[in-house]
Design an enzyme around this catalytic site. Structure first.
Site, PDB file in Angstrom:
ATOM      1  N   GLY A  99       0.604  -1.253   0.016  1.00 53.26           N
ATOM      2  CA  GLY A  99       0.126   0.014   0.087  1.00 53.26           C
ATOM      3  C   GLY A  99       0.975   1.152   0.093  1.00 53.26           C
ATOM      4  N   TYR A 100       1.589   1.513  -1.136  1.00 51.09           N
ATOM      5  CA  TYR A 100       2.358   2.739  -1.230  1.00 51.09           C
ATOM      6  C   TYR A 100       1.617   3.921  -1.784  1.00 51.09           C
ATOM      7  CZ  TYR A 100       6.198  -0.749  -0.730  1.00 51.09           C
ATOM      8  OH  TYR A 100       7.025  -1.970  -0.264  1.00 51.09           O
ATOM      9  N   SER A 101       1.034   3.478  -2.943  1.00 51.28           N
ATOM     10  CA  SER A 101       0.503   4.513  -3.930  1.00 51.28           C
ATOM     11  C   SER A 101      -0.682   4.896  -3.460  1.00 51.28           C
ATOM     12  CB  SER A 101       0.413   3.930  -5.274  1.00 51.28           C
ATOM     13  OG  SER A 101       1.600   3.558  -6.079  1.00 51.28           O
ATOM     14  N   THR A 115       4.533   8.344  -8.240  1.00 55.08           N
ATOM     15  CA  THR A 115       6.105   8.516  -8.570  1.00 55.08           C
ATOM     16  C   THR A 115       6.638   9.400  -7.107  1.00 55.08           C
ATOM     17  OG1 THR A 115       6.008   8.227 -10.864  1.00 55.08           O
ATOM     18  CG2 THR A 115       7.904   9.365  -9.848  1.00 55.08           C
ATOM     19  N   GLU A 147      12.498  -5.317  -4.656  1.00 52.62           N
ATOM     20  CA  GLU A 147      11.417  -5.699  -5.505  1.00 52.62           C
ATOM     21  C   GLU A 147      12.352  -5.492  -6.857  1.00 52.62           C
ATOM     22  OE1 GLU A 147       7.552  -3.688  -4.976  1.00 52.62           O
ATOM     23  OE2 GLU A 147       7.033  -4.129  -7.139  1.00 52.62           O
ATOM     24  N   THR A 188       8.884   3.691 -11.891  1.00 54.10           N
ATOM     25  CA  THR A 188       8.555   3.948 -13.329  1.00 54.10           C
ATOM     26  C   THR A 188       9.925   3.862 -14.137  1.00 54.10           C
ATOM     27  OG1 THR A 188       8.541   6.286 -13.359  1.00 54.10           O
ATOM     28  CG2 THR A 188       6.512   5.172 -13.017  1.00 54.10           C
ATOM     29  N   ASN A 189      10.115   3.542 -15.376  1.00 51.90           N
ATOM     30  CA  ASN A 189      11.366   3.685 -16.245  1.00 51.90           C
ATOM     31  C   ASN A 189      11.843   4.982 -16.234  1.00 51.90           C
ATOM     32  OD1 ASN A 189      11.332   0.788 -16.324  1.00 51.90           O
ATOM     33  ND2 ASN A 189      11.223   0.826 -18.657  1.00 51.90           N
ATOM     34  N   GLU A 190      11.056   6.106 -16.089  1.00 53.30           N
ATOM     35  CA  GLU A 190      11.729   7.370 -16.438  1.00 53.30           C
ATOM     36  C   GLU A 190      12.374   7.740 -15.060  1.00 53.30           C
ATOM     37  OE1 GLU A 190       8.285   6.675 -16.865  1.00 53.30           O
ATOM     38  OE2 GLU A 190       8.183   6.889 -19.022  1.00 53.30           O
TER      39      GLU A 190
HETATM   40  C1  LIG Z   1      -1.968  -2.405 -12.566  1.00 53.11           C
HETATM   41  C2  LIG Z   1      -1.206  -1.610 -11.586  1.00 53.11           C
HETATM   42  C3  LIG Z   1      -0.860  -2.191 -10.248  1.00 53.11           C
HETATM   43  C4  LIG Z   1      -0.084  -1.630  -9.220  1.00 53.11           C
HETATM   44  N1  LIG Z   1       0.056  -2.253  -8.233  1.00 53.11           N
HETATM   45  C5  LIG Z   1       0.348  -1.360  -7.160  1.00 53.11           C
HETATM   46  C6  LIG Z   1       0.722  -2.115  -5.646  1.00 53.11           C
HETATM   47  O1  LIG Z   1       0.560  -3.167  -5.647  1.00 53.11           O
HETATM   48  N2  LIG Z   1       1.123  -1.001  -4.751  1.00 53.11           N
HETATM   49  C7  LIG Z   1       1.254   0.105  -4.803  1.00 53.11           C
HETATM   50  O2  LIG Z   1       1.763   0.888  -3.989  1.00 53.11           O
HETATM   51  N3  LIG Z   1       1.300   0.618  -6.160  1.00 53.11           N
HETATM   52  C8  LIG Z   1       0.833  -0.041  -7.182  1.00 53.11           C
HETATM   53  N4  LIG Z   1       0.696   0.570  -8.648  1.00 53.11           N
HETATM   54  C9  LIG Z   1       1.050   1.717  -8.695  1.00 53.11           C
HETATM   55  C10 LIG Z   1       2.214   2.055  -9.571  1.00 53.11           C
HETATM   56  O3  LIG Z   1       3.460   1.850  -8.644  1.00 53.11           O
HETATM   57  C11 LIG Z   1       2.151   3.673  -9.883  1.00 53.11           C
HETATM   58  O4  LIG Z   1       1.194   3.694 -10.993  1.00 53.11           O
HETATM   59  C12 LIG Z   1       3.411   4.371 -10.675  1.00 53.11           C
HETATM   60  O5  LIG Z   1       4.262   4.253  -9.175  1.00 53.11           O
HETATM   61  C13 LIG Z   1       3.468   5.395 -11.101  1.00 53.11           C
HETATM   62  O6  LIG Z   1       2.612   6.482 -10.243  1.00 53.11           O
HETATM   63  P1  LIG Z   1       1.312   7.137 -10.954  1.00 53.11           P
HETATM   64  O7  LIG Z   1       0.312   5.988 -11.725  1.00 53.11           O
HETATM   65  O8  LIG Z   1       0.574   7.903  -9.938  1.00 53.11           O
HETATM   66  O9  LIG Z   1       1.936   7.948 -12.182  1.00 53.11           O
HETATM   67  P2  LIG Z   1       2.696   9.461 -11.882  1.00 53.11           P
HETATM   68  O10 LIG Z   1       3.503   9.308 -10.803  1.00 53.11           O
HETATM   69  O11 LIG Z   1       1.570  10.484 -11.854  1.00 53.11           O
HETATM   70  O12 LIG Z   1       3.603   9.566 -13.184  1.00 53.11           O
HETATM   71  C14 LIG Z   1       3.010   9.581 -14.349  1.00 53.11           C
HETATM   72  C15 LIG Z   1       4.085   9.756 -15.408  1.00 53.11           C
HETATM   73  O13 LIG Z   1       5.093  10.708 -15.157  1.00 53.11           O
HETATM   74  C16 LIG Z   1       6.272  10.413 -15.125  1.00 53.11           C
HETATM   75  N5  LIG Z   1       6.884  10.936 -13.883  1.00 53.11           N
HETATM   76  C17 LIG Z   1       6.399  11.493 -12.909  1.00 53.11           C
HETATM   77  N6  LIG Z   1       7.325  12.110 -12.029  1.00 53.11           N
HETATM   78  C18 LIG Z   1       8.421  12.036 -12.713  1.00 53.11           C
HETATM   79  C19 LIG Z   1       9.935  12.653 -12.377  1.00 53.11           C
HETATM   80  N7  LIG Z   1      10.127  13.263 -11.206  1.00 53.11           N
HETATM   81  N8  LIG Z   1      10.793  12.614 -13.391  1.00 53.11           N
HETATM   82  C20 LIG Z   1      10.454  11.975 -14.635  1.00 53.11           C
HETATM   83  N9  LIG Z   1       9.046  11.355 -14.977  1.00 53.11           N
HETATM   84  C21 LIG Z   1       8.330  11.601 -13.987  1.00 53.11           C
HETATM   85  C22 LIG Z   1       6.272   8.877 -14.510  1.00 53.11           C
HETATM   86  O14 LIG Z   1       7.349   8.084 -14.975  1.00 53.11           O
HETATM   87  C23 LIG Z   1       4.813   8.513 -15.551  1.00 53.11           C
HETATM   88  O15 LIG Z   1       5.480   8.050 -16.723  1.00 53.11           O
HETATM   89  C24 LIG Z   1      -0.045  -0.149  -9.359  1.00 53.11           C
HETATM   90  C25 LIG Z   1      -0.179   0.475 -10.723  1.00 53.11           C
HETATM   91  C26 LIG Z   1      -1.120  -0.415 -11.757  1.00 53.11           C
HETATM   92  C27 LIG Z   1      -1.339   0.394 -13.065  1.00 53.11           C
END
Ligand SMILES: Cc1cc2nc3c(=O)[nH]c(=O)nc-3n(C[C@H](O)[C@H](O)[C@H](O)COP(=O)(O)OP(=O)(O)OC[C@H]3O[C@@H](n4cnc5c(N)ncnc54)[C@H](O)[C@@H]3O)c2cc1C
Length: 402
Positions: free
Chosen positions: A127-129, A135, A243, A372-374
């Site tokens: 439960g991080y996100s 991110t 992870e 994320t890869n970014e």
């Molecule tokens: C199917 C699925 C399963 C998941 N399971 C889990 C889980 O079990 N537990 C959990 O905690 N989370 C989970 N997640 C969440 C996942 O880890 C997040 O979606 C991810 O960390 C990106 O966060 P966000 O979706 O809020 O996108 P954002 O943080 O809003 O990012 C959107 C885009 O902007 C880019 N970006 C954002 N900030 C920066 C920066 N500073 N520099 C460069 N690029 C940037 C990102 O790389 C991305 O491409 C899951 C997500 C999905 C879709």
């Protein structure tokens, strides 16, 4: 760098292969496809029990915690063989949360949680996100207040993937509202059956279920807060590092690719053998080359860990390369297989056993799972190339005021 396995490593690989020959049944492989690696169907449960019986469930844990203390190269060999066989992977409870508890927990916490994890009695959702904190994890607003020896937890987590199947959620919540945002979070374990916890489904493209989790005045024992208060962001980063180490593997994509190469050798389209098509020959050759490169990158990471190093930039490179290559492989292979490669694996007329359409839908997840890869590219910049850490300041359009 040593480019060959030692005699002991080859013996270990053969032992794992012999086990998989008996235990990686067709029914297990099909169930893994159908439930998408969540490891909770009857066949997967049986398989996990067999791993536990051998002691392989916790093979990389130190002996003092009941593990086998297998080194990073042996762990790499083990995971590689499991993925190649198409069976479910070890849960993140074992490979990410448990090693973090071993480092941050008090003696009482370790004695309480680790044996339960080892027996498979505890399964964590992560439960991080949150809706506004992905991110930028430090922006999390879910909170907990300590009252009369209990934490009262309120807020909402998003994308909590195993929450409908797990027993607890390993979560970060704000406990120090007056501290800067990175220093105001704590790691707390919340039982998923506690009153006030609501889990609602979110279905995503590969057919997987993830969840939103709501906390409404949930009471949690004080001892369920792990490590130091205010350090939750750093503990989450530690767990994410564990992870990520498992995310550079290309074995699953490699296995599916090999099935497609078999199709290429046999199949014809409009009377022309696929194996004679120069476009296909050129591209499968290139993919094989890239698979070998990806494999060497993961081996280099395991080898560095073996030598006591902390290959953070290397594991980011490997994770980016493997996840993007997996997407490229599935993209190319679904083109080669055409419409019949897109059929569900239960349809006997599908080509390549139906793996490619499944992996095609799953592959985007590898690009953001574990960070994320970014963000990984940024990590390579400052950990690998000595660039300054990325600024947290928001970009401002030219001509506007910040
Ligand atoms: C199917 C699925 C399963 C998941 N399971 C889990 C889980 O079990 N537990 C959990 O905690 N989370 C989970 N997640 C969440 C996942 O880890 C997040 O979606 C991810 O960390 C990106 O966060 P966000 O979706 O809020 O996108 P954002 O943080 O809003 O990012 C959107 C885009 O902007 C880019 N970006 C954002 N900030 C920066 C920066 N500073 N520099 C460069 N690029 C940037 C990102 O790389 C991305 O491409 C899951 C997500 C999905 C879709």
């Amino acid at each position: 760098m040593q480019y060959d396995f030692t005699a002991e490593q080859i013996a270990w690989r053969d032992e794992v292969r012999a086990f998989l020959k008996d235990n990686a049944t067709e029914a297990l492989i099909m169930e893994t496809l159908e439930i998408g690696n969540e490891g909770k169907g009857p066949e997967s449960t049986k398989f996990m029990a067999a791993l536990q019986k051998k002691g392989w469930w916790s093979l990389a844990w130190p002996k003092e915690f009941g593990g086998m203390d297998r080194d990073p190269m042996d762990t790499w060999i083990f995971v590689d063989e499991l993925e190649k066989a198409g069976v479910p992977m070890m849960p993140l409870t074992v490979t990410s949360v448990a090693p973090t508890i071993m480092r941050i927990g008090t003696e009482e916490q370790k004695a309480y949680w680790i044996p339960k994890i080892a027996k498979g009695d505890i399964d964590f959702a992560l439960g991080y996100s949150e809706a506004e904190a992905g991110t930028d994890l430090a922006a999390a607003t879910s909170k907990a207040e300590l009252k009369d020896g209990k934490w009262i937890v309120n807020g909402q987590k998003m994308w909590t993937t195993m929450a409908h199947m797990g027993t607890h959620v390993w979560t970060i919540v704000r406990t120090e509202p007056d501290e800067p945002k990175h220093k105001g979070l704590s790691m707390i374990i919340v039982p998923l059956d506690a009153p006030g916890v609501t889990v609602t489904p979110i279905m995503v493209w590969p057919g997987l279920r993830t969840n939103a989790v709501f906390f409404d005045n949930v009471e949690v024992p004080e001892a369920y807060q792990m490590g130091q208060r205010g350090m939750g962001f750093y503990y989450a980063a530690m767990a994410l590092n564990f992870e990520r180490l498992s995310l550079g593997s290309i074995a699953m994509a490699h296995r599916s690719f090999k099935l497609v190469v078999e199709v290429v050798k046999e199949a014809t389209f409009d009377g022309q053998a696929l194996k004679d098509d120069p476009w296909i020959r050129e591209r499968v050759g290139r993919i094989q080359m890239e698979i070998d490169a990806a494999r060497l990158m993961t081996l280099e990471t395991a080898w560095a860990l073996q030598g006591g190093g902390m290959p953070i930039a290397e594991s980011s490179m490997s994770k980016i390369y493997a996840s993007e290559l997996t997407q490229n492989i599935t993209d190319l292979c679904t083109q080669i297989l055409g419409m019949s490669g897109q059929l569900h694996f239960s349809d006997k007329s599908t080509l390549g056993q139906g793996w490619m359409q499944w992996l095609y839908r799953l592959a985007p997840m590898f690009a953001f799972g574990g960070g994320t890869n970014e963000v990984q590219r940024d990590i390579i910049g400052f950990m690998g190339l000595g660039l300054p850490k990325p600024s947290s300041k928001k970009l401002v359009k030219p001509g506007t005021k910040s």
